[in-house]
Design a protein around this motif. Structure first.
Motif: not given
Length: 481
Positions: A31-35, A170-176, A339-343, A345-349
């Protein structure tokens, strides 16, 4: 610059990425991978960096050749758009405690509209991210894979695999946090590139300012021809709605704001990010001017037909110190890979939450397994789209990104605008038809205006597309009983 130097620069940057990914996600679960929750200033730096992709790094300096500094007209619109996001959209998203922002469409319209918004985001982000990452693949092909006799397809497989690996755990935290690293590398590479190139021309600070200002390629405002795609009000208004659609209504970009502890922190983050972004864009335009001066006075040949090539040709030229080439590679890789990693993650979410709705099954083990499988699927699709775009592309990359966005983000913008400012209910099952028809009508209208009146519909196409969507939704309003 030899392929070994390029590979070493990329390897060093990726070592930092994997270290950050491991450090910030040691205790993540399904769950924390998404928030995640981070300080507002970290979100601000990440948001500023996220808006500047490899496309910006390559295309904005090259745009100076044909469009001078007109891009700042759109950037002025970005500022207004960010304020709308901060004080209209962010309170709405926090009030509803959304993980994916498209959950709003479910509560406002119904399941069909919700799925339509999620699918349009999927198409928009996949195409946009592929265009952005295509840029770095082209450069790596020229500098590394091409000289080694390695085909473009293998280039894409390797680079996508690297991004997949560092974002998988990772997830959102990795992206940030990786976006924060990217922002710092990006700014440093642009500033130092300007310094070294100016030094190569023998220019001090005062001479540099005079040379750039008198070069004749620094025109900012275009008020003379309303039919032109560079006309001020077309660029400005397009900038306002483009940033609302591509940032405020984009899960990839909004996930950084939703990672703040409360709406006020998110607002502070966004406003700080927009002014920082404007300064960085200005630096890119200054860099474009000095690149043009160096290219014409030292290299002495005609400007490249593809303006995206300008920065790379100068940075890797034999007359330039190797450090400039390394800065170019680090800046480009940090922008494009992040940017690609962020995209991804967002597509996965969005795919996991909005389309598969795995989070509703209350099983963290299943959620984590599904997320990883979807992440792999998203990486594979992105790789295929990049290869297809490689064979089809015929325009500068940043124009391609905004052209795609004008068609795919229009229905999303229309859905949110109608939902927020009109309280009427609509026939939900017909909403997908409206959202598919709107881009088609927009394309036909664009072609007709060009042929009948020689009017070039530029990025304002997004606003027209959203308006057609809203008109269609009005036709679907349920009659009051």
């Amino acid at each position: 610059m030899t392929p070994i130097v390029v590979i070493a620069a990329i390897a060093g940057y990726f070592a930092l990425l994997f270290l950050i990914s491991w450090a910030v996600n040691r205790n993540n679960d399904g769950s924390t991978a998404f928030t995640s929750k981070v300080p507002w200033w970290v979100s601000a730096i990440a948001t500023m960096g996220a808006a500047i992709s490899g496309v910006t790094f390559i295309s904005v300096p090259g745009m100076v050749i044909g469009k001078e500094w007109s891009y700042l007209q759109m950037c002025l619109g970005f500022i207004v758009g960010y304020f709308v996001i901060a004080y209209v959209l962010i309170p709405l998203f926090y009030k509803r405690n959304l993980i994916s922002i498209y959950g709003y469409l479910d509560s406002r319209y119904g399941t069909s509209s919700y799925k339509t918004g999620a699918w349009f985001f999927f198409i928009s982000k996949m195409l946009g991210a592929a265009v952005r990452f295509y840029v770095v693949c082209i450069v790596l092909q020229t500098l590394v894979f091409g000289p080694l006799g390695i085909p473009f397809v293998f280039n894409v497989i390797v680079t996508i695999a690297l991004i997949f690996l560092y974002t998988l755990q990772g997830g959102v935290k990795t992206v940030i946090w990786t976006d924060t690293l990217k922002s710092l590398c990006l700014i440093l590479s642009v500033v130092l590139s300007i310094v070294f190139i100016a030094k190569g021309l023998g220019l001090g600070f005062g001479d540099f300012i005079e040379k750039v200002s008198k070069d004749g390629h620094t025109r900012l405002f275009y008020f003379d021809d309303p039919k032109s795609g560079l006309y001020f009000w077309k660029q400005f208004v397009s900038g306002v709605f483009m940033v609302i659609a591509m940032t405020g209504l984009d899960q990839d970009m909004t996930q950084r704001s939703l990672a703040c502890k409360d709406p006020k922190s998110a607002q502070k983050s966004l406003i700080s990010a927009t002014f920082s972004q404007t300064v960085v864009i200005f630096l890119f335009l200054v860099l474009g001017s000095i690149l043009m001066i160096y290219y014409s006075t030292v290299i002495g040949s005609e400007f490249p037909s593809n303006t995206d090539d300008l920065f790379g040709l100068v940075a890797t030229h034999s007359s330039i110190p190797v450090i400039v080439g390394i800065l170019f590679i680090v800046g480009l890789v940090s922008a494009a890979y992040s940017a690609a990693g962020s995209a991804l993650t967002a597509l996965t979410t969005s795919f996991t939450i909005d389309i598969l709705e795995t989070n509703k099954k209350n099983d963290d083990t299943l959620l984590e397994k599904t997320r990883k499988n979807v992440h792999l699927l998203m990486a594979a699709i992105m790789g295929v789209v990049i290869v297809v775009f490689y064979f089809l592309n015929s325009q500068d990359a940043i124009s391609a990104v905004y052209t795609i966005a004008s068609y795919t983000y229009g229905p999303i913008l229309g859905l949110f605008a109608f939902g927020m400012f009109c309280q009427k209910q609509v026939r939900d099952k017909f909403v997908p038809i409206v959202c598919i028809a709107a881009p088609i009508i927009s394309l036909v209208t664009k072609i007709w205006l060009d042929k009948a009146f020689q009017y070039t519909m530029g990025f304002e196409l997004l606003l027209f597309n959203a308006t057609v969507t809203i008109i269609g939704l009005c036709l679907l309003i349920k009659s009051d009983k």
